[in-house]
Design a protein around this motif. Structure first.
Motif, PDB file in Angstrom:
ATOM      1  N   THR A 180      31.817  22.391  39.615  1.00 41.93           N
ATOM      2  CA  THR A 180      32.131  22.691  38.213  1.00 41.93           C
ATOM      3  C   THR A 180      30.912  22.639  37.287  1.00 41.93           C
ATOM      4  O   THR A 180      30.716  23.555  36.475  1.00 41.93           O
ATOM      5  N   PRO A 181      30.074  21.612  37.340  1.00 41.02           N
ATOM      6  CA  PRO A 181      28.909  21.599  36.433  1.00 41.02           C
ATOM      7  C   PRO A 181      28.010  22.820  36.616  1.00 41.02           C
ATOM      8  O   PRO A 181      27.487  23.369  35.637  1.00 41.02           O
ATOM      9  N   LEU A 182      27.831  23.251  37.881  1.00 39.34           N
ATOM     10  CA  LEU A 182      27.005  24.431  38.131  1.00 39.34           C
ATOM     11  C   LEU A 182      27.639  25.672  37.523  1.00 39.34           C
ATOM     12  O   LEU A 182      26.954  26.491  36.893  1.00 39.34           O
ATOM     13  N   ALA A 183      28.957  25.823  37.690  1.00 45.74           N
ATOM     14  CA  ALA A 183      29.646  26.989  37.141  1.00 45.74           C
ATOM     15  C   ALA A 183      29.568  27.009  35.618  1.00 45.74           C
ATOM     16  O   ALA A 183      29.361  28.070  35.015  1.00 45.74           O
ATOM     17  N   ALA A 184      29.718  25.849  34.983  1.00 51.04           N
ATOM     18  CA  ALA A 184      29.632  25.793  33.522  1.00 51.04           C
ATOM     19  C   ALA A 184      28.238  26.184  33.043  1.00 51.04           C
ATOM     20  O   ALA A 184      28.079  26.871  32.024  1.00 51.04           O
ATOM     21  N   GLN A 185      27.231  25.785  33.797  1.00 51.68           N
ATOM     22  CA  GLN A 185      25.859  26.126  33.422  1.00 51.68           C
ATOM     23  C   GLN A 185      25.615  27.630  33.533  1.00 51.68           C
ATOM     24  O   GLN A 185      24.869  28.211  32.738  1.00 51.68           O
ATOM     25  N   LEU A 186      26.251  28.273  34.493  1.00 54.51           N
ATOM     26  CA  LEU A 186      26.094  29.713  34.685  1.00 54.51           C
ATOM     27  C   LEU A 186      26.802  30.515  33.600  1.00 54.51           C
ATOM     28  O   LEU A 186      26.453  31.675  33.359  1.00 54.51           O
ATOM     29  N   GLY A 187      27.840  29.931  32.976  1.00 52.44           N
ATOM     30  CA  GLY A 187      28.523  30.615  31.891  1.00 52.44           C
ATOM     31  C   GLY A 187      30.027  30.443  31.962  1.00 52.44           C
ATOM     32  O   GLY A 187      30.601  30.045  32.987  1.00 52.44           O
ATOM     33  N   ALA A 188      30.701  30.750  30.846  1.00 48.95           N
ATOM     34  CA  ALA A 188      32.144  30.552  30.739  1.00 48.95           C
ATOM     35  C   ALA A 188      32.905  31.393  31.762  1.00 48.95           C
ATOM     36  O   ALA A 188      33.932  30.963  32.296  1.00 48.95           O
ATOM     37  N   ARG A 189      32.419  32.604  32.048  1.00 51.22           N
ATOM     38  CA  ARG A 189      33.115  33.452  33.021  1.00 51.22           C
ATOM     39  C   ARG A 189      33.093  32.838  34.408  1.00 51.22           C
ATOM     40  O   ARG A 189      34.076  32.905  35.148  1.00 51.22           O
ATOM     41  N   TRP A 190      31.958  32.228  34.770  1.00 44.10           N
ATOM     42  CA  TRP A 190      31.872  31.576  36.072  1.00 44.10           C
ATOM     43  C   TRP A 190      32.808  30.365  36.137  1.00 44.10           C
ATOM     44  O   TRP A 190      33.464  30.132  37.161  1.00 44.10           O
ATOM     45  N   LEU A 191      32.864  29.610  35.054  1.00 46.52           N
ATOM     46  CA  LEU A 191      33.755  28.458  35.036  1.00 46.52           C
ATOM     47  C   LEU A 191      35.212  28.897  35.109  1.00 46.52           C
ATOM     48  O   LEU A 191      36.029  28.278  35.805  1.00 46.52           O
ATOM     49  N   PHE A 192      35.542  29.956  34.398  1.00 53.81           N
ATOM     50  CA  PHE A 192      36.903  30.487  34.459  1.00 53.81           C
ATOM     51  C   PHE A 192      37.254  30.872  35.898  1.00 53.81           C
ATOM     52  O   PHE A 192      38.339  30.534  36.394  1.00 53.81           O
ATOM     53  N   ALA A 193      36.348  31.578  36.571  1.00 52.19           N
ATOM     54  CA  ALA A 193      36.603  32.002  37.949  1.00 52.19           C
ATOM     55  C   ALA A 193      36.742  30.805  38.886  1.00 52.19           C
ATOM     56  O   ALA A 193      37.615  30.780  39.766  1.00 52.19           O
ATOM     57  N   LEU A 194      35.894  29.794  38.685  1.00 48.86           N
ATOM     58  CA  LEU A 194      35.970  28.614  39.547  1.00 48.86           C
ATOM     59  C   LEU A 194      37.279  27.874  39.359  1.00 48.86           C
ATOM     60  O   LEU A 194      37.925  27.464  40.340  1.00 48.86           O
ATOM     61  N   ARG A 195      37.710  27.704  38.116  1.00 46.90           N
ATOM     62  CA  ARG A 195      38.981  27.027  37.857  1.00 46.90           C
ATOM     63  C   ARG A 195      40.152  27.811  38.425  1.00 46.90           C
ATOM     64  O   ARG A 195      41.114  27.233  38.930  1.00 46.90           O
ATOM     65  N   ALA A 196      40.077  29.129  38.363  1.00 44.83           N
ATOM     66  CA  ALA A 196      41.137  29.948  38.959  1.00 44.83           C
ATOM     67  C   ALA A 196      41.169  29.758  40.477  1.00 44.83           C
ATOM     68  O   ALA A 196      42.252  29.680  41.084  1.00 44.83           O
ATOM     69  N   LEU A 197      39.997  29.661  41.109  1.00 47.94           N
ATOM     70  CA  LEU A 197      39.939  29.410  42.553  1.00 47.94           C
ATOM     71  C   LEU A 197      40.485  28.025  42.892  1.00 47.94           C
ATOM     72  O   LEU A 197      41.136  27.842  43.927  1.00 47.94           O
ATOM     73  N   GLU A 198      40.219  27.041  42.045  1.00 50.45           N
ATOM     74  CA  GLU A 198      40.793  25.716  42.256  1.00 50.45           C
ATOM     75  C   GLU A 198      42.320  25.785  42.238  1.00 50.45           C
ATOM     76  O   GLU A 198      43.001  25.167  43.069  1.00 50.45           O
ATOM     77  N   GLY A 199      42.858  26.517  41.276  1.00 49.40           N
ATOM     78  CA  GLY A 199      44.301  26.701  41.228  1.00 49.40           C
ATOM     79  C   GLY A 199      44.823  27.417  42.458  1.00 49.40           C
ATOM     80  O   GLY A 199      45.901  27.094  42.983  1.00 49.40           O
ATOM     81  N   PHE A 200      44.053  28.386  42.935  1.00 46.81           N
ATOM     82  CA  PHE A 200      44.428  29.130  44.143  1.00 46.81           C
ATOM     83  C   PHE A 200      44.563  28.181  45.335  1.00 46.81           C
ATOM     84  O   PHE A 200      45.505  28.275  46.125  1.00 46.81           O
ATOM     85  N   GLY A 201      43.623  27.227  45.467  1.00 43.88           N
ATOM     86  CA  GLY A 201      43.685  26.278  46.567  1.00 43.88           C
ATOM     87  C   GLY A 201      44.790  25.248  46.401  1.00 43.88           C
ATOM     88  O   GLY A 201      45.457  24.866  47.358  1.00 43.88           O
ATOM     89  N   GLU A 202      45.024  24.826  45.164  1.00 42.10           N
ATOM     90  CA  GLU A 202      46.009  23.767  44.921  1.00 42.10           C
ATOM     91  C   GLU A 202      47.441  24.291  44.897  1.00 42.10           C
ATOM     92  O   GLU A 202      48.396  23.513  44.988  1.00 42.10           O
ATOM     93  N   GLY A 203      47.594  25.601  44.796  1.00 35.30           N
ATOM     94  CA  GLY A 203      48.935  26.167  44.666  1.00 35.30           C
ATOM     95  C   GLY A 203      49.848  25.925  45.851  1.00 35.30           C
ATOM     96  O   GLY A 203      51.075  25.980  45.719  1.00 35.30           O
ATOM     97  N   VAL A 204      49.297  25.644  47.014  1.00 36.58           N
ATOM     98  CA  VAL A 204      50.129  25.452  48.209  1.00 36.58           C
ATOM     99  C   VAL A 204      50.672  24.034  48.311  1.00 36.58           C
ATOM    100  O   VAL A 204      51.535  23.769  49.156  1.00 36.58           O
ATOM    101  N   THR A 205      50.205  23.109  47.480  1.00 35.69           N
ATOM    102  CA  THR A 205      50.490  21.693  47.731  1.00 35.69           C
ATOM    103  C   THR A 205      51.953  21.315  47.516  1.00 35.69           C
ATOM    104  O   THR A 205      52.565  20.676  48.380  1.00 35.69           O
ATOM    105  N   PHE A 206      52.542  21.708  46.394  1.00 38.33           N
ATOM    106  CA  PHE A 206      53.935  21.325  46.141  1.00 38.33           C
ATOM    107  C   PHE A 206      54.923  22.020  47.080  1.00 38.33           C
ATOM    108  O   PHE A 206      55.859  21.379  47.577  1.00 38.33           O
ATOM    109  N   PRO A 207      54.773  23.323  47.360  1.00 35.18           N
ATOM    110  CA  PRO A 207      55.655  23.927  48.372  1.00 35.18           C
ATOM    111  C   PRO A 207      55.513  23.256  49.736  1.00 35.18           C
ATOM    112  O   PRO A 207      56.512  23.091  50.456  1.00 35.18           O
TER     113      PRO A 207
END
Length: 511
Positions: free
Chosen positions: A163-190
């Protein structure tokens, strides 16, 4: 496989009779030798899930508090000449404390993101979270949930470290990284729901599932103040390194200690294994490659769960992602106060969700109420009363004591819905519980995308009126969900969820 393309609505008396005659509940009513719950494998599984979801929510909410320290405050505060910016006075102690806390260590970057951009970044997680719910539920029901739950947490933890690296690269990179985090975490509750379909005896479902799911509230309770402390002591990048490391450690323990079902667990006793398998019966376990998609599409009970969870999640995600911002921009708490007070509501939610599970199972075990009645009672309590308290928050003005009190009561009472609609999937279709949770969570995640954006729009001027609109909208949506579930919710197993062997004997007519 029996398929029902419609849905008949029976009277409450017929519902209760149908539920009490259910073979799943009859299994429990027989003289099965019940092994001790304390230190049992199924209880240990619930505890492992509890800490797993505590980590999951820590990974999810860390940005909410860290955002206060990541953003350059001079670019996000309202104009000092704007009267709305002065609605709630700021004490000199708070000003001095805040300036000391928000002054990050040398070399720690700050970013000029406005409130709309912050709302987009806070909602980015849920863009990815939407896409893996259904595949995660389907594959967990087919292959077992342990690899998907553990793998989802591990992937999210590894990405959090970046996350710190993505934030340093810019808001778009951080947005993409957070979306990927959600992509990985989405399987947990099912994956959790698919595992409990194999592990949870019917009269223990509520207590086991609410204990494991309560890890989310516990994680939020711990993550908020811990994130504030780390931001103050080490700088905001350390927040993501600590949370990511904790997730990796938990994943290693999970893969060592957990099995998909009782039959494959190397350390379970024969007594407990036999009890779980016999009490669950033929409705648990893998559902195979095919699922009754068309009957699901036309299932009124399933759509009722979907809509109700969407309504409940609107207020939950509003508080989860935006409460620290409210504490900062309106009530003017410093970061350490902010993080602790933002966490306080989740302590109550954690305790009440566990307690509601025990009470719900007790009501069923003693045959005081049927499954439908229990689910509706806990859903209405957990949605309607908190809605009224959210309205009270909106009218609490600049009183931090009143606002925190109402928020804490709202989230505490809201924990009761954990024993209601949020476990209803396993009632209506135990075999397909994983994929059903994937479907309902997919829709239920839409508020996670929209709520932070709506908050950014409604409260962009950081005024009391703007935040009053935020809380009143959340309350209205929750009340609507409670009303719909009261009308159309049910705890009966649906015909399309009945296995082939029971269809052949004609037992599906009981549902």
């Amino acid at each position: 496989m029996a398929q029902n393309y419609g849905c008949s609505i029976n009277s409450p008396a017929e519902d209760q009779e149908s539920e009490e005659n259910s073979p799943l509940l009859q299994k429990q009513a027989e003289q099965l030798l019940v092994p001790p719950k304390c230190c049992s494998v199924r209880c240990n599984l619930a505890i492992m899930m509890f800490f797993g979801f505590a980590v999951v929510y820590g990974l999810r909410v860390n940005l909410s508090v860290a955002m206060v320290a990541m953003v350059n405050g001079t670019s996000t505060q309202p104009d000092s000449n704007d009267s709305k910016a002065k609605e709630c006075p700021v004490s000199s102690d708070t000003l001095n404390s805040s300036s000391q806390i928000l002054d990050q260590p040398d070399g720690v970057p700050r970013y000029p993101w406005d409130s709309e951009m912050q709302g987009m970044l806070l909602g980015a997680f849920f863009f990815g979270y939407l896409f893996t719910q259904v595949p995660g539920g389907y594959l967990s029901g087919r292959f077992g949930g342990s690899i998907f739950l553990g793998g989802g947490v591990l992937c999210t933890a590894v990405l959090t470290l970046l996350t710190p690296l993505a934030a340093q690269l810019g808001a778009r990179w951080l947005f993409a990284l957070r979306a990927l985090e959600g992509f990985g975490e989405g399987v947990t509750f099912p994956a959790m729901m698919a595992m409990w379909a194999c592990w949870a005896p019917p009269f223990e479902r509520a207590r086991l599932m609410t204990l494991s799911g309560a890890g989310g509230n516990f994680g939020a309770f711990v993550a908020f103040p811990l994130t504030g402390f780390i931001c103050h002591s080490l700088g905001w990048p350390a927040v993501f390194y600590c949370c990511g490391g904790a997730g990796c450690l938990w994943a290693v323990l999970w893969f060592i200690l957990v099995s998909d079902e009782p039959r494959t667990h190397p350390r379970i006793s024969d007594q407990e294994k036999e009890y779980i398998i016999n009490s669950i019966g033929s409705e648990g376990g893998s559902h195979g490659w095919s699922v009754p998609l068309l009957p699901m599409l036309f299932s009124v009970p399933l759509w009722t769960i979907i809509i109700t969870q969407m309504c409940s999640n609107w207020s939950y995600y509003t508080l989860l992602t935006s409460l620290p911002t409210y504490m900062d921009t309106v009530l003017h708490f410093d970061l350490r106060q902010n993080s602790f007070l933002s966490a306080l509501p989740y302590l109550g939610g954690w305790l009440s969700s566990v307690l509601s599970g025990v009470i719900a199972d007790s009501l069923l075990e003693r045959k005081l109420l049927g499954v439908t009645a229990v689910r509706k009672i806990f859903t209405v309590i957990g949605m309607l009363l908190p809605a009224g308290l959210l309205v009270a928050v909106g009218f609490s003005g600049c009183s931090g004591i009143l606002a925190v009190t109402f928020l804490t009561l709202s989230t505490t009472i809201g924990g009761a819905s954990s024993a209601g609609v949020f476990m209803n999937q396993i009632d209506i279709a135990p075999r397909y519980a994983g994929i059903l949770l994937g479907i309902t969570n997919t829709f239920g995640t839409i508020p996670g995308v929209l709520a932070p954006i709506a908050v950014g729009y409604l409260a962009k001027d950081h005024s009391l009126l703007g935040w009053r609109k935020v809380f009143c909208v959340s309350a209205g949506v929750s009340a609507l969900g409670a009303f719909l579930y009261t009308l159309f919710g049910t705890g009966k197993i649906q015909r399309w969820a009945v296995s082939d062997d029971r269809t052949e004997t004609g037992t599906e007519r009981e549902h």
